[in-house]
Design a protein around this motif. Structure first.
Motif, PDB file in Angstrom:
ATOM      1  N   VAL A 150       6.533  -5.603  -4.363  1.00  0.00           N
ATOM      2  CA  VAL A 150       6.220  -5.378  -3.054  1.00  0.00           C
ATOM      3  C   VAL A 150       5.477  -4.069  -2.910  1.00  0.00           C
ATOM      4  N   SER A 151       5.568  -3.245  -4.018  1.00  0.00           N
ATOM      5  CA  SER A 151       4.928  -1.854  -3.921  1.00  0.00           C
ATOM      6  C   SER A 151       3.892  -1.609  -4.634  1.00  0.00           C
ATOM      7  N   GLN A 153       0.389  -1.377  -6.716  1.00  0.00           N
ATOM      8  CA  GLN A 153      -1.033  -0.989  -6.590  1.00  0.00           C
ATOM      9  C   GLN A 153      -1.594  -0.644  -7.882  1.00  0.00           C
ATOM     10  N   TYR A 165      -0.073  -9.388  -4.934  1.00  0.00           N
ATOM     11  CA  TYR A 165      -0.930  -9.304  -3.732  1.00  0.00           C
ATOM     12  C   TYR A 165      -2.389 -10.000  -3.688  1.00  0.00           C
ATOM     13  N   PRO A 172      -3.583 -10.473   4.276  1.00  0.00           N
ATOM     14  CA  PRO A 172      -2.343  -9.745   4.146  1.00  0.00           C
ATOM     15  C   PRO A 172      -1.384 -10.321   5.194  1.00  0.00           C
ATOM     16  N   THR A 179       6.127 -13.391   1.872  1.00  0.00           N
ATOM     17  CA  THR A 179       7.089 -12.434   1.347  1.00  0.00           C
ATOM     18  C   THR A 179       8.411 -12.444   2.123  1.00  0.00           C
ATOM     19  N   THR A 213       2.001  -3.302   5.131  1.00  0.00           N
ATOM     20  CA  THR A 213       1.133  -3.775   3.978  1.00  0.00           C
ATOM     21  C   THR A 213      -0.313  -4.008   4.383  1.00  0.00           C
ATOM     22  N   LEU A 216      -3.257  -2.357   2.442  1.00  0.00           N
ATOM     23  CA  LEU A 216      -3.378  -2.617   0.890  1.00  0.00           C
ATOM     24  C   LEU A 216      -4.693  -3.405   1.132  1.00  0.00           C
ATOM     25  N   LEU A 287      -4.004   1.390  -1.470  1.00  0.00           N
ATOM     26  CA  LEU A 287      -3.347   1.804  -0.223  1.00  0.00           C
ATOM     27  C   LEU A 287      -4.298   2.477   0.471  1.00  0.00           C
ATOM     28  N   LEU A 328       4.579   2.303   1.782  1.00  0.00           N
ATOM     29  CA  LEU A 328       4.835   1.187   1.083  1.00  0.00           C
ATOM     30  C   LEU A 328       6.144   1.061   0.197  1.00  0.00           C
ATOM     31  N   TYR A 331       9.050   0.812   2.230  1.00  0.00           N
ATOM     32  CA  TYR A 331       9.121  -0.786   2.556  1.00  0.00           C
ATOM     33  C   TYR A 331       9.802  -1.719   1.842  1.00  0.00           C
TER      34      TYR A 331
END
Length: 762
Positions: A150-151, A153, A165, A172, A179, A213, A216, A287, A328, A331
């Protein structure tokens, strides 16, 4: 008896200190679950199913934990074990095996829609699937795994989790819906267009969640050089347009001339670069500061249409960044918190369903505030256990598999959605496509658990090659890249008319249904495209590789079209073509980016070690020494061509047995199909699978050959296929069939493979 309990203590020691300093005993934890279920059965006037016998249990444990039937040798080892804790020992060993990680990957790849290529493209897709496998191999805690997804990058070779992602690239809000469904068991997608008609979620809440998100960015990676080159193209055209606006007539004419020249040249430069980018397929997730706005037709009175939406959680506590955290990160931490009212409930339900065939709450991904578990006390207990185990999925499953309820005979009545099942035993289930395939592989391969290093190294090299190409292109200046593209563009321009001509002719040949002509024209077009890619190699890729080699202090690397790259140290040395480029220049070796080739001595040692393992197998099966050469050849072919499901691209190519037997296309969540079909029957009758199972050196036929007498061969067949001996009635049926002409063991094998006893997890 004391010795037996001491042995059990050793078995359980692997789970010591899972919780904060306490010793974790899966069998004792399992008894707590059994006690809860017993109270529920008593309250509902039910009885537990009878205990399953050892033959049933060894087969079930292998299928549920490692995703395949046991070999006859594995089954016999378990059946001959007289210790009272042998089930606990087997559960422990299987949960620690490579097979467990591969089987778990099959499940999570279906849930997470993990594709090797597809929307994520080949590099991010490969990194994503390998990331998931590695996470399961190391038994990464579930909450940590989800936080990383989920985080996520970065770029694929640095962080394979970005595939989560990239899987919903450019979508998104669709990713948000997925999710919420996968990790929170909540169907929120209806709220994207209006307040949810059947749940409490509002459209505002959907967009507030989406705001976490929305920033992103899931895009192609260009790099500094590529961006500089694009700037050069823009600047040239801007300069020409500025000249066209001059009051000086000569300046205007020159500007028009230059603009037309740049425009035409730019067409082929752009095409050459696009061709290069289509080969390298680099993507990244970053991000950015990007506001999410309500839709133009938003109709509720809590905000105006097109208003900027601030992020806010849909349930539980707020997601507020801590010092050093991004929004992020906050979250992701909120998503996976034990305080999140649905996160733990969903994963506990998922793992329970994997063992019993039905979750405590069904559907498990459509939870409502009004949802009630079939056994509420058990649901509460499992959530508490999951938190206490720090989301250790293996430890959690070890408890489930050690319950008496799981080790009971299956319930054969079909479960109807909306009814209550009290888990008097697991439900009878048809094998998944992956279980079917891996069981077929087991019948072929005498050692299906042997690590497939080739498949793993192929994926690793694919990512290393991508990183090498990225760094090589970034080592050029924008001007160098532009000049290389201009040179390559000349070849594209020279072949443009012929390309269009061939494409037109191919279309006509197809319209005329002239397959042979279309095929020949296709070969010509492919050859033409290959020639153009050689120009990319010559003018861009090779200079970039040479520049990178010099940058890292490697020996000068030469490039000869058709031969790849070589240095003074390894003249003519070539590796398999990288998946990131079809050109020869991508093969140019650079230290740190290519796995070093084994020396002759190392290759010989590895081959010797492998053959030593195969020699032990041969001795067990009674293969004479004079046949070892042929046995080695057969084993080499088996491990190369009959890979476990998780070692094949996800999903398998169309037409593969896995797809015929219902493997998910990974387009939507849990999209597998476990129903029987005519194509499956045809695949079994007419494909290459059965001949491989009947091959002289398959695991099944080696067991049959090892048996001395016809009755023993029948017994070996049953043990290999069904993990049990035939009943007297089955022996009588086979004897009658033999008298009628079905007297070949092949006939018995084919019959057993098509029985429900083989196809179902009992």
């Amino acid at each position: 008896m004391k010795h037996a309990f001491a042995s059990l203590g050793l078995v359980l020691s692997v789970f010591a200190s899972v919780t904060s300093g306490a010793t974790f005993n899966p069998v004792a934890e399992a008894r707590e679950i059994d006690s809860i279920l017993e109270r529920d059965w008593k309250a509902n006037g039910l009885k537990q199913n009878a205990a399953a016998d050892d033959n049933t249990m060894v087969r079930r444990l292998y299928l549920d934990i490692v995703g395949r039937i046991p070999t006859a040798r594995e089954a016999e080892a378990f059946l001959n074990d007289g210790s009272p804790d042998k089930k606990a020992k087997l559960i422990e060993r299987l949960l620690k095996s490579e097979g467990q990680a591969l089987h778990a990957f099959n499940y999570w790849a279906d849930v997470l829609r993990a594709q090797t290529s597809g929307q994520a493209r080949i590099i991010a897709g490969t990194a994503y699937t390998e990331y998931l496998k590695d996470s399961l191999r190391e038994n990464k805690p579930y909450d940590q795994l989800v936080r990383e997804l989920v985080s996520a990058q970065g770029q694929a070779w640095d962080n394979g989790a970005i595939g989560y992602y990239m899987r919903d690239r450019g979508m998104p809000l669709d990713n948000l819906a997925n999710t919420a469904r996968v990790f929170l068991g909540t169907r929120i997608e209806c709220a994207q267009c209006h307040d949810h008609p059947f749940d409490k979620w509002t459209q505002m809440q959907f967009f507030q969640m989406g705001a976490f998100t929305y920033g992103l960015d899931t895009n192609d990676y260009y790099g500094a050089s590529m961006n500089d080159m694009r700037g050069i193209v823009r600047d040239r055209e801007s300069e020409a347009r500025a000249m066209m606006k001059s009051k000086d007539k000569k300046e205007q004419a020159k500007g028009k001339e230059l603009y037309e020249k740049y425009r035409k040249e730019g067409q082929y430069v752009t095409r050459a670069i696009a061709d290069l980018r289509n080969q390298i397929q680099y993507t990244q997730v970053t991000l950015k500061d990007k506001d999410l706005r309500l839709p133009h037709d938003y109709q509720y009175d809590d905000a105006k249409p097109k208003s900027v939406v601030a992020p806010a959680t849909m349930m539980g506590h707020k997601a507020e960044p801590r010092p050093g955290e991004t929004q992020l990160d906050a979250y992701a931490r909120w998503m996976t918190s034990p305080e999140n009212p649905r996160f733990t409930k969903v994963v506990a339900n998922r793992l329970w369903k994997r063992a019993f065939g039905v979750a405590l709450i069904e559907p498990l991904d459509e939870l409502l505030d009004s949802s009630v578990a079939m056994v509420p006390e058990l649901m509460t207990h499992l959530e508490k256990l999951m938190v206490e185990l720090n989301y250790d999925m293996r430890a959690f499953q070890s408890v489930i598999y050690n319950t008496k309820a799981y080790q009971s005979e299956v319930t054969r009545e079909e479960y109807a959605l909306g009814t209550v099942y009290h888990f008097t035993g697991p439900l009878l289930r048809r094998m998944t496509a992956e279980q079917m395939w891996d069981s077929f592989v087991t019948l072929i391969n005498p050692d299906p658990e042997m690590e497939n290093a080739v498949a793993r190294e192929k994926a690793e090299q694919r990512l290393l090659s991508a990183m090498k190409m990225r760094d090589a292109l970034d080592s050029l200046t924008g001007e160098q890249l532009f000049e290389g593209a201009r040179e390559a563009a000349k070849a594209y321009k020279a072949r443009a008319e012929r390309t269009i001509e061939l494409q037109t002719q191919i279309a006509k040949a197809r319209a005329d249904e002239d397959k042979d002509k279309a095929k020949e024209l296709g070969r010509q077009l492919s050859g033409l495209q290959k020639e153009m890619r050689k120009e990319l190699d010559k003018h861009i890729v090779a200079p970039a590789m040479q520049t990178l080699a010099a940058k890292v202090g490697a020996k000068p690397v030469s490039y000869t079209p058709g031969k790849g790259g070589s240095s003074d140290e390894a003249e003519g040395s070539m590796m398999m073509a990288s998946m990131t480029s079809s050109g020869d220049a991508a093969k140019m070796k650079i230290p740190g980016y290519d796995k070093p080739e084994l020396t002759k001595e190392e290759r010989a040692a590895a081959e010797k070690a492998l053959q030593a393992e195969w020699t032990k197998e041969a001795q067990y099966y009674g293969i004479p020494e004079k046949e070892l050469k042929y046995y080695f050849q057969a084993r080499s072919s088996q491990i190369k061509n009959w890979l476990r499901a998780a070692e094949i691209d996800s999903p398998a190519p169309r037409g593969h047995y896995l797809r015929e037997f219902g493997q998910s296309d990974r387009e939507t969540i849990e999209n597998a199909n476990n129903e029987a079909s005519v194509p499956q029957a045809l695949a079994m009758m007419n494909g290459q699978l059965l001949p491989q199972i009947l091959n002289k050196y398959s695991q099944l036929m080696l067991n049959v050959a090892k048996a001395k007498y016809p009755d023993d061969q029948v017994e070996a067949t049953y043990m290999s296929v069904l993990t049990r001996k035939p009943t007297q009635q089955e022996r009588d049926v086979w004897a009658a069939a033999s008298e009628s002409g079905l007297n070949e063991i092949d006939d018995l094998i084919y019959a057993l493979l098509n029985t429900q006893q083989f196809i179902f997890v009992q």
